[in-house]
Design an enzyme around this catalytic site. Structure first.
Site, mmCIF file in Angstrom:
data_model
loop_
_atom_site.group_PDB
_atom_site.id
_atom_site.type_symbol
_atom_site.label_atom_id
_atom_site.label_comp_id
_atom_site.label_asym_id
_atom_site.label_seq_id
_atom_site.Cartn_x
_atom_site.Cartn_y
_atom_site.Cartn_z
ATOM 1 N N GLY A 298 2.765 2.058 2.408
ATOM 2 C CA GLY A 298 3.927 1.829 3.267
ATOM 3 C C GLY A 298 3.659 1.992 4.746
ATOM 4 O O GLY A 298 4.600 2.142 5.531
ATOM 5 N N GLU B 144 0.257 4.831 -8.116
ATOM 6 C CA GLU B 144 -0.160 5.991 -7.326
ATOM 7 C C GLU B 144 0.149 5.791 -5.850
ATOM 8 O O GLU B 144 0.629 6.709 -5.175
ATOM 9 C CB GLU B 144 -1.651 6.270 -7.539
ATOM 10 C CG GLU B 144 -1.989 6.840 -8.900
ATOM 11 C CD GLU B 144 -1.310 8.176 -9.142
ATOM 12 O OE1 GLU B 144 -1.424 9.068 -8.286
ATOM 13 O OE2 GLU B 144 -0.651 8.321 -10.189
ATOM 14 N N GLN B 145 -0.140 4.611 -5.336
ATOM 15 C CA GLN B 145 0.194 4.328 -3.946
ATOM 16 C C GLN B 145 1.700 4.429 -3.720
ATOM 17 O O GLN B 145 2.160 4.996 -2.727
ATOM 18 C CB GLN B 145 -0.283 2.923 -3.560
ATOM 19 C CG GLN B 145 -1.755 2.820 -3.249
ATOM 20 C CD GLN B 145 -2.101 1.443 -2.689
ATOM 21 O OE1 GLN B 145 -1.612 0.430 -3.172
ATOM 22 N NE2 GLN B 145 -2.955 1.411 -1.688
ATOM 23 N N GLY C 219 0.815 -1.209 0.000
ATOM 24 C CA GLY C 219 0.000 0.000 0.000
ATOM 25 C C GLY C 219 0.846 1.255 0.000
ATOM 26 O O GLY C 219 1.787 1.399 -0.785
ATOM 27 N N CYS D 10 -20.263 -4.057 3.145
ATOM 28 C CA CYS D 10 -19.206 -4.876 3.728
ATOM 29 C C CYS D 10 -19.255 -4.828 5.253
ATOM 30 O O CYS D 10 -19.049 -5.847 5.926
ATOM 31 C CB CYS D 10 -17.844 -4.419 3.223
ATOM 32 S SG CYS D 10 -17.509 -4.851 1.508
#
Length: 365
Positions: free
Chosen positions: A165, A187-188, A163, A345
């Site tokens: 980090g 992008e991440q 992700g 969810c």
């Protein structure tokens, strides 16, 4: 019996009313929704909500009640067969498809995730035991993983699906370890490098199957990435982790788990949120890791996901107007899509129809 009467009778079993006054009652905004839902299954439920054909204030409670009353499948036709058959015939999580989830979901926009997540940008379930804020709950989760691995200064750690980090940054700052993170999102990775600047952290944009480290790691961690691996690739995944680990190392896996022995994919989530994703079951993980790893520890943190998702929703909802003003792609349909994603969810975890495990493996060497 008309489609409307049939749906009303099914909802009544869960004490849900059509056009009722309670937060979890369904408000019908387009009468065509009845035949659309009965004929179109779970995909039609989500898409008709996105299209504004029906509304509910507390969608999480609606979904919880549907599952708790065990009537969800009465409401919709079983529509997953096309995706199941496709999964039998092809590898839905092949190398060629590995970056699809990054492009569709994780590359949506760092502005979106910065508005929704905690300050560390942790996009996985927190642990809320005694925590009062999302920041505290996420740090508690990161600390739990570090302790379960037994990190010590100088350790070298691989994070598969890192992700932005967040875990690596926490581990480097608190435990003085160095880290390598694998990601399928450009992008991440771009923002992650900025957030982790000055720390002994390396980001690698690569599918896990293509990564070739020059030396073995003291520990490996993967936090809610295995859902993108797929049953056909579980054995390959565990074999590669095994090969990357030192004999004394440990592998910490956090996985959104299915209680079905052979999990069924969600067509709506597959189309709009996580393409080619499917949660593993414990028997699948046991079979894939057999003769490579021992189960050293397993903790169920599934109940914490409900609260995590609802906190993400609260932050997204409160920030949406500003997001929309700055970027036209965040329109009303996107808002409704994100509400359906986060709150449905949450209801699923609340009903204990899905769970989340933290598992620690040690290699058999």
């Amino acid at each position: 019996m008309t489609a409307k009467e049939k749906i009303a009778s099914i909802l009544k079993k869960a004490d849900i009313e059509l056009n009722g006054s309670r937060p979890f009652d369904v408000k019908i905004l387009d009468e065509r929704v009845y035949s659309r839902v009965l004929g179109g299954g779970t995909l039609a439920i989500g898409e008709s909500f996105m299209d504004g054909w029906w509304h509910v204030e507390d969608l999480s409670e609606l979904v919880y009640r549907l599952y708790k009353a065990k009537i969800y499948q009465d409401l919709v036709a079983f529509d997953a067969w096309p995706l199941i058959i496709k999964g039998w015939l092809t590898n839905l999580q092949s190398r060629a498809r590995a970056f699809a989830v990054g492009l569709q979901h994780y590359d949506l926009g760092n502005d979106l995730y910065q508005a929704m997540l905690d300050k560390r940008m942790v996009y996985t379930s927190a642990i809320w035991r005694g925590a009062h804020t999302l920041e505290e709950a996420q740090e508690q989760k990161l600390e739990a993983i570090c302790r379960k691995l037994g990190l010590k200064p100088g350790d070298r750690v691989l994070d598969i699906g890192c992700g932005w980090g967040s875990f690596m940054k926490y581990a480097a700052e608190k435990y003085q370890v160095s880290c390598v993170g694998l990601s399928v999102s450009t992008e991440q990775t771009k923002l992650g490098k900025e957030l982790c600047a000055g720390l002994p952290i390396e980001f690698v944009v690569s599918d896990y199957r293509d990564y070739r480290p020059t030396e073995k790691f003291d520990h490996v961690v993967s936090i809610e990435m295995i859902e993108a691996v797929g049953p056909k690739n579980f054995r390959t995944f565990f074999q590669m982790v095994y090969d990357w680990l030192k004999p004394s190392g440990q592998f910490a896996l956090q996985a959104i788990g299915s209680l079905d022995v052979k999990p069924v994919p969600s067509l709506w989530l597959d189309k709009y949120i996580f393409p080619n994703g499917i949660s593993p079951s414990l028997p699948q993980l046991e079979e894939a890791s057999h003769d490579l790893f021992r189960f050293e520890h397993l903790e169920n943190i599934g109940p914490d996901y409900d609260k995590t998702l609802m906190e993400w929703w609260r932050r997204f909802h409160s920030s949406f107007q500003k997001l929309r003003e700055n970027n036209p792609k965040y329109n009303e349909r996107f808002y409704r899509m994100w509400k359906f994603y986060l709150q449905s969810c949450a209801g699923l975890f609340r009903a204990k129809e899905a769970t989340d495990w933290q598992i620690v493996f040690s290699p058999i060497k």
